[in-house]
Design a protein around this motif. Structure first.
Motif, short mmCIF file in Angstrom:
data_model
loop_
_atom_site.label_atom_id
_atom_site.label_comp_id
_atom_site.label_asym_id
_atom_site.label_seq_id
_atom_site.Cartn_x
_atom_site.Cartn_y
_atom_site.Cartn_z
N VAL A 130 42.27 -2.12 43.94
CA VAL A 130 42.27 -0.68 42.29
C VAL A 130 40.27 -0.72 42.57
O VAL A 130 39.13 -1.35 43.14
CB VAL A 130 42.75 -2.17 41.80
N VAL A 175 43.88 2.95 40.23
CA VAL A 175 44.66 2.00 40.82
C VAL A 175 45.32 3.66 41.78
O VAL A 175 46.06 4.38 41.13
CB VAL A 175 46.01 1.90 39.53
N CYS A 219 48.31 -3.90 39.32
CA CYS A 219 47.10 -3.33 38.50
C CYS A 219 47.54 -5.58 38.98
O CYS A 219 47.77 -5.60 38.20
CB CYS A 219 45.86 -3.37 38.07
#
Lengths: 250, 480
Positions: B148, B195, B201
């Motif tokens: 991420v 993401v 996430c």
């Protein structure tokens, strides 16, 4: 315990109570009866402190304190509790949350700390079982979607938990079928003790078969025109209100 | 003007050079190309970024501020605003909490803000406080492992230019509206999230936007991209009141959700609303838009708006992908002299798209607020469905609430439901609670929190608790 003297009340310039006198002692159950529009509900509303009523004359003392000088919540915390004829819905607020907030407000006024959660849960479960209320009621929003009978049972549940010194019940029997009436009456009867007084406001005698009063008062046109024992209620049932009125005028 | 001409113009002016001293940490008030170039250079941006900013600036010059909102405020002098300021030097800040307004500290206390955060919020010289520069993001490592990207937009422009170029301005174009154009020209910082495909996430992403320096416009730019089957929950804002002098805040937030992606964006906004007469409060003109670009994607906006002197904000969803879902849950509270014109837009483009709007407005004091919502169903959005519920609660009799629902239905297979209520905080409800011994202020907050419950339950847990506390503090003294 409660002393109402020469009480005059108006709503928007309309005179509702015209010199009402009433004394209630600890341990007594009083019933106020009378025709529609006589001012029965006004009396309990004024004692509880509802807005919109103007006291033009007279006094209300509760355990020697001047009730008219107290805020609404102070009256409740002092032990003056009103059971509503039409309990209002409060969306999004859980029943149990209201109960707890009310109980803790009362405790705080007495200088006590908040009730411990387990103790509170035990109390609430016990009392709701007495009122034959499913525990799921506690998790529902206050009065939202409750039937008439459920609302009234909920009012008595609050009384059982808050343990008032003077419980005022305004038309607690209206809209109840016979089974619900029995549950409500049992709840009220369980409140009876030597230290507590109960004031019932009712239009019908039938409630008084279940909750037998010590004193019955007839309220007509803003005044108590006749007082007596429980047999007065039966007489009213038989003869209606007109004869009392005629007697009082004569 | 054609874009080619524009580009030429931009280049020509650019060639003339920019004279601002880049060694300086702040620019004097005023806005022209040199200001923009200064910001761009300060941020170490590539040339395409500067050109993009200048394009936006030239569009902005041709635009006029919107006047349709139900708001009243004096014209803003854009030349009186300073568009860039570096962090205040530590010696210029209060050195400890003892030097901070006790009333502000009292509020932090009531909200249960942790001690170390109080100092930061009050502008005390601690390491973590910056102005116009993103707070260093923690947990970076953990996010990095998951793939991420969570960093400041400035860093993203330098480190991930391809991603930024691919998505920036694709949801909110430069000239989308007056404030968005201004933001595109002068944004100084904000956040960037990417993401990657299939990644959920691992933590909730949060950032606190703060305004510290006086007379500095704040122009945050946020870009969140969720690739296919990815998920993220982003929290913006802060429940603590953030003080400042009469500032313009014109943020832009762009969300992009690709196939099967889910973005949940939660905001708690509590900018300084000004004093009792509304003086000194923040003007909050925000453009927030989510693009459900992929099929079955979902974007959910949840907001609790309590601050600002003026709020102008309509988080929206473009439902392009088939079966994509847009949601808007909002609580807006105004008190004192606050004004808010807020709502949402749900634009149904793809087939079987769905949207839900739940908006709760609470007005107290002499405040005024409006809900403005557009539900647009395009001709190709077969089977689209919308449910709208907007409820207003008035406390006292000097405030106002207005509802402006707009519906444009472009095909006959759509289902659109709208429910609206306005109620005065019922005297009967208040009496009922007080007759149980509950104090008036507690009763009001109980009733109001109950009213907002549908929205609060959409917030992440810890935010929901804070939001309730915030509501109580905001409405303190609104009755009696």
């Amino acid at each position: 315990m409660l002393e109402v003297k020469d009480l005059h009340v108006t709503i928007e310039d309309k005179v509702i109570l015209k010199g009402l006198n009433l004394t209630i002692n600890a341990g007594e159950v009083h019933a106020i009866m009378g025709p529609n529009g006589a001012g029965k509900s006004t009396l309990s509303a004024v004692i509880a402190g509802k807005d919109g009523y103007e006291v033009t004359q007279g006094t209300i003392l509760f355990e020697g304190q001047d009730v008219l000088e107290m805020e609404i919540e102070e009256r409740a915390r002092a032990g003056l509790l009103l059971g509503f004829q039409y309990p209002i819905e409060i969306p999004g607020v859980k029943n149990i949350y209201l109960l707890k907030a009310a109980l803790n407000a009362q405790r705080a006024a007495r200088g006590e700390g908040e009730i411990p959660a387990p103790e509170f849960m035990k109390l609430v479960r016990e009392k709701s079982a007495e009122m034959k209320m499913d525990p799921s009621f506690l998790q529902r929003a206050v009065n939202e979607g409750f039937s008439g009978g459920e609302k009234k049972r909920n009012e008595i549940l609050q009384m059982l938990i808050l343990q008032p010194k003077l419980a005022m019940l305004d038309e607690i029997d209206s809209g109840l079928d016979i089974d619900a009436m029995k549950v409500v009456a049992d709840g009220v009867n369980s409140l009876r003790n030597a230290d507590r007084a109960i004031l019932l406001v009712t239009h019908y005698q039938r409630l008084l078969n279940h909750i037998v009063p010590d004193h019955v008062h007839v309220l007509v046109d803003g005044r108590i025109v006749k007082s007596g024992g429980k047999e007065l209620a039966l007489e009213l049932e038989d003869r209606g209100y007109d004869w009392v009125l005629e007697e009082s005028v004569a | 003007m054609a874009s080619e001409e524009m580009e030429q113009l931009v280049r020509r002016e650019y060639k003339q050079g920019f004279v601002t001293d880049i060694e300086s940490d702040t620019v004097p008030p005023g806005l022209d190309e040199s200001t923009i170039a200064f910001i761009s250079q300060k941020k170490g941006e590539p040339e395409w970024m500067l050109e993009w900013r200048l394009e936006a600036y030239h569009q902005w010059l041709k635009m006029t501020p919107p006047s349709w909102a139900h708001l009243e405020y004096p014209p803003i002098d854009y030349q009186a605003i300073s568009y860039f300021s570096a962090p205040k030097k530590p010696e210029d800040r209060p050195q400890s909490l003892d030097e901070v307004d006790p009333k502000l500290l009292e509020t932090y206390e009531k909200l249960g803000i942790p001690l170390h955060e109080r100092a930061a919020l009050a502008g005390v010289a601690v390491d973590a406080v910056f102005d116009s520069v993103s707070v260093t993001t923690t947990f970076k490592e953990k996010l990095h492992e998951a793939g991420v990207i969570f960093c400041s937009i400035s860093e993203a422009i330098r480190e991930y230019p391809e991603l930024v170029r691919q998505y920036l301005g694709t949801v909110v174009p430069q000239a989308d509206n007056y404030f968005a154009a201004l933001n595109s020209a002068v944004f100084t910082d904000g956040s960037f999230v990417y993401v990657p495909e299939g990644v959920k996430c691992p933590m909730e992403l949060s950032t606190y936007f703060r305004i510290n320096a006086a007379n500095t416009g704040q122009f945050e730019r946020t870009l969140v991209i969720c690739d296919k089957r990815a998920q993220v929950s982003y929290l913006e804002g802060c429940t603590a009141p953030q003080r400042d002098e009469n500032q313009l805040h014109a943020a832009v937030v762009e969300l992009v959700a690709l196939e099967d992606a889910y973005i949940k964006y939660s905001t708690v906004q509590n900018w300084y609303p000004g004093d009792e007469d509304g003086k000194g409060g923040i003007y909050n003109f925000v453009t927030k838009r989510g693009d459900c670009r992929g099929d079955r994607s979902r974007i959910s906006w949840t907001q609790v708006e309590t601050g600002s002197a003026i709020t102008w904000k309509y988080p929206s969803c473009m439902l392009r992908g088939k079966e994509s879902v847009g949601e808007f849950y909002s609580v807006a509270v105004t008190n004192g002299r606050q004004q808010a014109d807020t709502g949402t837009k749900m634009i149904h483009i793809g087939e079987n798209t769905r949207s839900t709007i739940v908006a709760k407005g609470i007005a107290a004091g002499r405040s005024d607020q409006a809900y403005r919502g557009l539900v647009k169903i395009g001709p190709r959005a077969k089977g689209a469905r919308n449910y709208t519920q907007c409820d207003s609660l008035l406390i006292g009799d000097q405030c106002g609430a207005h509802t402006f629902p707009y519906q444009e239905i472009g095909n006959s297979t759509a289902t659109v439901e709208h429910e609206a209520t306005t109620s005065k905080i019922a005297d009967d409800q208040l009496f009922y609670c007080r007759a149980r011994g509950i104090g008036e202020e507690d009763a009001v907050s109980m009733i109001v929190n109950g009213f907002c419950k549908d929205v609060f339950q959409e917030l992440p847990m810890e935010f929901a608790v804070e939001a309730e506390a915030l509501l109580n503090v905001t409405l303190e003294g609104s009755v009696g």
